[in-house]
Design an enzyme around this catalytic site. Structure first.
Site, PDB file in Angstrom:
ATOM      1  N   GLY A 103       3.042   2.250  10.799  1.00  0.00           N
ATOM      2  CA  GLY A 103       3.998   3.340  10.612  1.00  0.00           C
ATOM      3  C   GLY A 103       4.767   3.703  11.875  1.00  0.00           C
ATOM      4  O   GLY A 103       5.451   4.716  11.920  1.00  0.00           O
ATOM      5  N   ASN A 156       0.871  -1.176   0.000  1.00  0.00           N
ATOM      6  CA  ASN A 156       0.000   0.000   0.000  1.00  0.00           C
ATOM      7  C   ASN A 156       0.907   1.225   0.000  1.00  0.00           C
ATOM      8  O   ASN A 156       1.497   1.567   1.013  1.00  0.00           O
ATOM      9  CB  ASN A 156      -0.897  -0.036   1.249  1.00  0.00           C
ATOM     10  CG  ASN A 156      -1.760   1.203   1.371  1.00  0.00           C
ATOM     11  OD1 ASN A 156      -1.812   2.023   0.445  1.00  0.00           O
ATOM     12  ND2 ASN A 156      -2.422   1.348   2.503  1.00  0.00           N
ATOM     13  N   HIS A 210      -9.324   1.281   5.204  1.00  0.00           N
ATOM     14  CA  HIS A 210      -8.025   1.479   5.848  1.00  0.00           C
ATOM     15  C   HIS A 210      -8.180   2.440   7.028  1.00  0.00           C
ATOM     16  O   HIS A 210      -8.960   3.402   6.956  1.00  0.00           O
ATOM     17  CB  HIS A 210      -7.008   2.031   4.838  1.00  0.00           C
ATOM     18  CG  HIS A 210      -5.619   1.950   5.364  1.00  0.00           C
ATOM     19  ND1 HIS A 210      -5.120   2.869   6.254  1.00  0.00           N
ATOM     20  CD2 HIS A 210      -4.631   1.033   5.166  1.00  0.00           C
ATOM     21  CE1 HIS A 210      -3.872   2.516   6.570  1.00  0.00           C
ATOM     22  NE2 HIS A 210      -3.555   1.408   5.925  1.00  0.00           N
ATOM     23  N   GLY A 218       3.081  -1.140   4.253  1.00  0.00           N
ATOM     24  CA  GLY A 218       3.135   0.291   3.962  1.00  0.00           C
ATOM     25  C   GLY A 218       4.556   0.704   3.631  1.00  0.00           C
ATOM     26  O   GLY A 218       5.059   0.484   2.528  1.00  0.00           O
ATOM     27  N   GLU A 246      -6.506   4.800   8.024  1.00  0.00           N
ATOM     28  CA  GLU A 246      -6.274   6.224   7.697  1.00  0.00           C
ATOM     29  C   GLU A 246      -7.513   6.844   7.052  1.00  0.00           C
ATOM     30  O   GLU A 246      -7.783   8.029   7.234  1.00  0.00           O
ATOM     31  CB  GLU A 246      -5.030   6.344   6.799  1.00  0.00           C
ATOM     32  CG  GLU A 246      -3.758   6.066   7.602  1.00  0.00           C
ATOM     33  CD  GLU A 246      -2.640   5.391   6.822  1.00  0.00           C
ATOM     34  OE1 GLU A 246      -2.670   5.407   5.586  1.00  0.00           O
ATOM     35  OE2 GLU A 246      -1.739   4.840   7.487  1.00  0.00           O
ATOM     36  N   GLU A 290      -5.058  -4.672  10.778  1.00  0.00           N
ATOM     37  CA  GLU A 290      -3.983  -3.707  10.972  1.00  0.00           C
ATOM     38  C   GLU A 290      -4.217  -2.933  12.264  1.00  0.00           C
ATOM     39  O   GLU A 290      -4.966  -1.930  12.265  1.00  0.00           O
ATOM     40  CB  GLU A 290      -3.943  -2.720   9.805  1.00  0.00           C
ATOM     41  CG  GLU A 290      -3.765  -3.363   8.447  1.00  0.00           C
ATOM     42  CD  GLU A 290      -3.219  -2.383   7.414  1.00  0.00           C
ATOM     43  OE1 GLU A 290      -2.140  -2.638   6.886  1.00  0.00           O
ATOM     44  OE2 GLU A 290      -3.867  -1.354   7.175  1.00  0.00           O
ATOM     45  N   SER A 340       3.820  -2.230  10.339  1.00  0.00           N
ATOM     46  CA  SER A 340       5.272  -2.338  10.514  1.00  0.00           C
ATOM     47  C   SER A 340       5.834  -3.720  10.166  1.00  0.00           C
ATOM     48  O   SER A 340       6.719  -4.219  10.858  1.00  0.00           O
ATOM     49  CB  SER A 340       5.668  -1.937  11.937  1.00  0.00           C
ATOM     50  OG  SER A 340       5.304  -0.584  12.185  1.00  0.00           O
ATOM     51  N   LYS A 380       0.151   4.265  -0.232  1.00  0.00           N
ATOM     52  CA  LYS A 380      -0.453   5.452   0.402  1.00  0.00           C
ATOM     53  C   LYS A 380      -0.188   6.699  -0.472  1.00  0.00           C
ATOM     54  O   LYS A 380      -0.139   6.589  -1.691  1.00  0.00           O
ATOM     55  CB  LYS A 380       0.067   5.604   1.835  1.00  0.00           C
ATOM     56  CG  LYS A 380      -0.104   4.299   2.632  1.00  0.00           C
ATOM     57  CD  LYS A 380       0.175   4.427   4.091  1.00  0.00           C
ATOM     58  CE  LYS A 380      -0.040   3.089   4.772  1.00  0.00           C
ATOM     59  NZ  LYS A 380       0.161   3.134   6.228  1.00  0.00           N
TER      60      LYS A 380
HETATM   61  P1  13P Z   1       3.336   0.294   7.691  1.00  0.00           P
HETATM   62  O1  13P Z   1       3.832  -1.006   7.083  1.00  0.00           O
HETATM   63  O2  13P Z   1       4.080   1.488   7.192  1.00  0.00           O
HETATM   64  O3  13P Z   1       3.246   0.204   9.176  1.00  0.00           O
HETATM   65  O4  13P Z   1       1.830   0.491   7.148  1.00  0.00           O
HETATM   66  C1  13P Z   1       0.941  -0.548   7.247  1.00  0.00           C
HETATM   67  C2  13P Z   1      -0.276  -0.181   6.499  1.00  0.00           C
HETATM   68  O5  13P Z   1      -1.018   0.708   6.907  1.00  0.00           O
HETATM   69  C3  13P Z   1      -0.573  -0.881   5.252  1.00  0.00           C
HETATM   70  O6  13P Z   1      -1.843  -0.590   4.786  1.00  0.00           O
END
Ligand code: 13P
Length: 251
Positions: free
Chosen positions: A172, A10, A94, A233, A96, A166, A212, A12
């Site tokens: 992140g 992803n 998601h 991510g 976010e 997640e 992560s 983003k």
């Molecule tokens: P990270 O791998 O950067 O923690 O992000 C995970 C994520 O939100 C994937 O959709």
């Protein structure tokens, strides 16, 4: 049951057009893998990604879609638009989107329905905030996200859904959930699907972990019984890390 692993990147809101082309040209080097690889670039990079990966098994997917078919919704992207350029899967729910764009369960279930009814597969994301886990509410919260988002689908429709657990506090942050926390939640999720849709669906349902995932922890996470791959991510933004994670899933 043997469930084929998925590793989905992803991206983003990252990667300019040039950066995206460069990374995709590197990703094309990945061959000989038993893993389903997907990447979710930004909308502006979808068309070129599809063209570049024309003869590759890597699937290009979308990060979001609107719940209306078309009309006066400035700035939004419809299912029809995605399908017209060859997209067949979309990420919905998601954290976010939930957090920064106020997408609640009601909106998300509308998005899921419009996607599925128009033959798009869905990666549906769920996850709890740290405060919910600290209060001991995480199982209840995940259950509600799943019931509200997905349980109006019928048995044929649910086959086109992949789950991604997640935990928000692990996204992140460099802080991964403990392996036992991941496994117990994935097992809990699978049981919810068994109770609602039966054992066959539940056993074939793929449940990804996200938060992560990095080259140094991917292998142990992917070895957990109810983990069928990852939604990645930060580590999906460079070839070397993403490739190592794909290799970890390949076993
Ligand atoms: P990270 O791998 O950067 O923690 O992000 C995970 C994520 O939100 C994937 O959709």
């Amino acid at each position: 049951m043997d469930r084929k692993k998925i590793v989905a990147g992803n991206w983003k809101m990252n990667m300019t057009y040039e950066q995206s082309v460069r990374l995709i040209n590197e990703l094309k080097k990945i061959t000989n893998t038993n893993v389903e690889i997907k990447i979710a670039p930004s909308f502006t990079n979808l068309n070129s990604a599809i063209a570049l990966l024309d003869s590759s098994s890597i699937e290009v997917i979308a990060q979001n879609v609107h719940f209306e078919q078309r009309g006066a919704f400035t700035g939004e992207i419809s299912v029809e638009m995605l399908k017209s350029i060859g997209i067949s899967s979309v990420i919905i729910g998601h954290s976010e989107r939930r957090k920064y764009f106020n997408e609640n369960d009601f909106i998300l279930s509308k998005k899921v329905k419009v996607a599925i009814e128009n033959s798009l597969s869905v990666i549906f994301c769920i996850g709890e905030e740290l405060s919910e886990r600290e209060k001991g509410n995480h199982f209840e919260l995940i259950k509600n996200q799943i019931i509200n988002g997905l349980f109006e689908l019928n048995i044929n429709q649910i086959k086109n859904v992949t789950l991604a657990y997640e935990p928000v506090w692990a996204i992140g942050t460099g802080k991964t959930a403990e392996n036992f926390q991941i496994q117990e939640m994935h097992q809990f999720i699978r049981k919810l699907f068994e109770d609602k849709f039966g054992a066959e669906i539940s056993k074939s349902m793929r449940i990804l972990y996200g938060g992560s995932v990095k080259p140094n922890n991917a292998e142990e996470i992917f070895l957990l019984d109810d983990v069928d791959g990852g939604l990645i991510g930060g580590a999906s933004l460079n070839f070397s890390d993403f490739n190592s994670i794909v290799e970890a899933a390949n076993g």
